[in-house]
Write a protein that holds these residues in place. Structure first.
Motif, short mmCIF file in Angstrom:
data_model
loop_
_atom_site.label_atom_id
_atom_site.label_comp_id
_atom_site.label_asym_id
_atom_site.label_seq_id
_atom_site.Cartn_x
_atom_site.Cartn_y
_atom_site.Cartn_z
N PHE A 34 139.28 -48.10 -26.95
CA PHE A 34 140.27 -48.73 -26.08
C PHE A 34 140.94 -47.69 -25.19
CE2 PHE A 34 140.13 -52.66 -28.47
CZ PHE A 34 139.73 -52.25 -29.73
N TRP A 35 141.30 -48.14 -24.00
CA TRP A 35 142.13 -47.35 -23.10
C TRP A 35 143.42 -48.11 -22.82
CZ3 TRP A 35 141.64 -42.40 -21.88
CH2 TRP A 35 140.38 -41.80 -22.03
N TYR A 36 144.53 -47.41 -23.00
CA TYR A 36 145.85 -47.95 -22.71
C TYR A 36 146.49 -47.13 -21.60
CZ TYR A 36 145.89 -50.70 -27.06
OH TYR A 36 145.62 -51.60 -28.05
N ARG A 37 147.27 -47.80 -20.79
CA ARG A 37 148.07 -47.14 -19.75
C ARG A 37 149.53 -47.26 -20.13
NH1 ARG A 37 147.08 -49.85 -14.24
NH2 ARG A 37 148.27 -51.52 -15.27
N GLN A 38 150.26 -46.16 -20.03
CA GLN A 38 151.68 -46.19 -20.38
C GLN A 38 152.48 -45.52 -19.26
OE1 GLN A 38 152.89 -44.23 -24.05
NE2 GLN A 38 154.70 -45.55 -24.19
N TYR A 39 153.27 -46.32 -18.57
CA TYR A 39 154.19 -45.77 -17.59
C TYR A 39 155.39 -45.19 -18.31
CZ TYR A 39 151.55 -48.36 -14.04
OH TYR A 39 150.56 -48.82 -13.20
N SER A 40 156.02 -44.23 -17.68
CA SER A 40 157.16 -43.54 -18.28
C SER A 40 158.25 -44.53 -18.68
CB SER A 40 157.72 -42.52 -17.28
OG SER A 40 158.82 -41.84 -17.84
N GLY A 41 158.67 -44.48 -19.93
CA GLY A 41 159.73 -45.34 -20.42
C GLY A 41 159.28 -46.75 -20.78
N LYS A 42 157.99 -47.03 -20.63
CA LYS A 42 157.46 -48.36 -20.92
C LYS A 42 156.51 -48.30 -22.12
CE LYS A 42 159.43 -50.15 -17.27
NZ LYS A 42 160.56 -51.10 -17.40
N SER A 43 156.07 -49.47 -22.57
CA SER A 43 155.15 -49.53 -23.71
C SER A 43 153.71 -49.46 -23.23
CB SER A 43 155.39 -50.80 -24.50
OG SER A 43 155.15 -51.95 -23.71
N PRO A 44 152.78 -49.08 -24.11
CA PRO A 44 151.36 -49.02 -23.73
C PRO A 44 150.82 -50.40 -23.38
CG PRO A 44 151.77 -47.79 -25.75
CD PRO A 44 153.01 -48.58 -25.47
N GLU A 45 149.95 -50.42 -22.38
CA GLU A 45 149.33 -51.66 -21.89
C GLU A 45 147.82 -51.51 -22.01
OE1 GLU A 45 149.88 -52.05 -17.74
OE2 GLU A 45 148.75 -53.93 -17.56
N LEU A 46 147.17 -52.44 -22.70
CA LEU A 46 145.72 -52.39 -22.86
C LEU A 46 145.03 -52.69 -21.53
CD1 LEU A 46 143.27 -52.19 -24.80
CD2 LEU A 46 143.51 -54.65 -25.19
N ILE A 47 144.18 -51.76 -21.06
CA ILE A 47 143.51 -51.99 -19.79
C ILE A 47 141.99 -52.12 -19.92
CG2 ILE A 47 145.29 -50.98 -18.31
CD1 ILE A 47 143.66 -48.40 -18.25
N MET A 48 141.39 -51.53 -20.95
CA MET A 48 139.93 -51.61 -21.10
C MET A 48 139.57 -51.47 -22.57
SD MET A 48 138.05 -51.77 -18.21
CE MET A 48 136.48 -50.97 -18.60
N PHE A 49 138.49 -52.13 -22.98
CA PHE A 49 137.89 -51.84 -24.28
C PHE A 49 136.38 -51.86 -24.14
CE2 PHE A 49 136.56 -56.13 -25.18
CZ PHE A 49 137.50 -56.93 -24.56
N ILE A 50 135.71 -51.11 -24.99
CA ILE A 50 134.26 -51.01 -24.93
C ILE A 50 133.73 -50.85 -26.33
CG2 ILE A 50 134.35 -48.50 -24.52
CD1 ILE A 50 131.87 -48.88 -22.68
N TYR A 51 132.59 -51.52 -26.62
CA TYR A 51 132.00 -51.48 -27.95
C TYR A 51 130.62 -50.85 -27.96
CZ TYR A 51 135.50 -55.19 -28.65
OH TYR A 51 136.66 -55.92 -28.69
N HIS B 97 140.81 -57.57 -38.16
CA HIS B 97 139.45 -57.04 -38.35
C HIS B 97 138.56 -57.19 -37.14
CE1 HIS B 97 139.90 -55.96 -42.49
NE2 HIS B 97 140.29 -57.15 -42.83
N GLU B 98 139.07 -57.74 -36.06
CA GLU B 98 138.17 -58.10 -34.97
C GLU B 98 138.09 -57.05 -33.86
OE1 GLU B 98 139.04 -62.83 -35.70
OE2 GLU B 98 138.96 -62.04 -33.68
N GLY B 99 138.89 -56.00 -33.96
CA GLY B 99 138.73 -54.89 -33.04
C GLY B 99 138.91 -55.22 -31.58
N ARG B 100 139.81 -56.15 -31.27
CA ARG B 100 140.05 -56.48 -29.87
C ARG B 100 141.22 -55.72 -29.28
NH1 ARG B 100 139.60 -63.09 -30.18
NH2 ARG B 100 137.67 -63.16 -31.38
N GLY B 101 141.77 -54.81 -30.06
CA GLY B 101 142.87 -54.01 -29.54
C GLY B 101 144.22 -54.60 -29.93
N GLN B 102 145.22 -53.77 -29.86
CA GLN B 102 146.58 -54.17 -30.17
C GLN B 102 147.36 -54.41 -28.87
OE1 GLN B 102 148.33 -51.20 -32.69
NE2 GLN B 102 146.64 -51.29 -34.15
N TYR B 103 148.28 -55.36 -28.95
CA TYR B 103 149.13 -55.66 -27.82
C TYR B 103 150.57 -55.30 -28.18
CZ TYR B 103 145.11 -57.93 -25.84
OH TYR B 103 143.86 -58.16 -25.32
N PHE B 104 151.18 -54.51 -27.30
CA PHE B 104 152.49 -53.96 -27.59
C PHE B 104 153.61 -54.77 -26.97
CE2 PHE B 104 151.75 -49.88 -29.64
CZ PHE B 104 150.40 -49.69 -29.42
#
Lengths: 112, 113
Positions: A34-51, B97-104
């Motif tokens: 997974f790749w997350y983007r985090q702006y300063s002072g903010k929480s991480p945001e999921l932007i991409m995943f790959i299997y 278990h599904e590996g779809r990532g965590q949401y914050f």
């Protein structure tokens, strides 16, 4: 100990260029990335995943995975100043009680 | 909005106070997490709950006490904190278990005086 390594940066690229962010991991049993983007002072945001090995594209973002080399990367095409943030790489085995393992992040600065 | 909410967004407390952080997820996930993020440090996983049972506790001091009454709600009870506990506290949820990532969630910025 399972580890995810990233260059802390900062990585500076000019506006419109391709930004390349890299990540290596130690656990060969890792299955999801997974790749997350985090702006300063903010929480991480999921932007991409790959299997799977290879490339996965989503808009200006491309994730690349090479399990044999235990390497995952994120390419950002046509970089914009709004892409300036810290990018976190995370991996997981997808089994048992194994939550995500995060890297320390790479700070990207896109210069206008 | 990610579907994970946290309250309060900012909290200032003295070392003798007791307070609680709240997290709620509207994504139908079955796992919830507490993370701590200090300035210029990586994310530190504190607690993991799967199906309302705690499955991981990363040697967190007892002054932090989690509670997960159901799969949508997670609390972090705080008491007799130290100034070094000042940080951004992040809640996340996922399918375990599904590996779809965590949401914050947006996080609670905690300052201990």
């Amino acid at each position: 100990q399972k580890e995810v390594e990233q260059n802390s940066g900062p990585l500076s690229v000019p506006e419109g260029a391709i930004a390349s962010l890299n990540c290596t991991y130690s656990d060969r049993g890792s299955q999801s990335f997974f790749w997350y983007r985090q702006y300063s002072g903010k929480s991480p945001e999921l932007i991409m995943f790959i299997y799977s090995n290879g490339d996965k594209e989503d808009g200006r973002f491309t994730a690349q995975l090479n399990k044999a080399s235990q390497y995952v990367s994120l390419l950002i095409r046509d970089s914009q100043p709004s892409d300036s943030a810290t990018y976190l790489c995370a991996v997981t085995r997808n089994s048992g009680n194994t939550p995500l393992v995060f890297g320390k992040g790479t700070r990207l600065s896109v210069i206008a | 909005e990610t579907g994970v909410t946290q309250t309060p967004r900012h909290l200032v407390m003295g070392m003798t106070n007791k307070k609680s952080l709240k997290c709620e997820q509207h994504l139908g996930h079955n796992a919830m997490y507490w993370y701590k993020q200090s300035a210029k440090k990586p994310l530190e996983l504190m607690f993991v709950y799967s199906l309302e049972e705690r499955v991981e506790n990363n040697s967190v001091p007892s002054r932090f006490s989690p509670e997960c009454p159901n799969s949508s709600h997670l609390f972090l009870h705080l008491h007799t904190l130290q100034p070094e506990d000042s940080a951004l506290y992040l809640c996340a949820s996922s399918h375990f278990h599904e590996g779809r990532g965590q949401y914050f969630g947006p996080g609670t910025r905690l300052t201990v005086t």
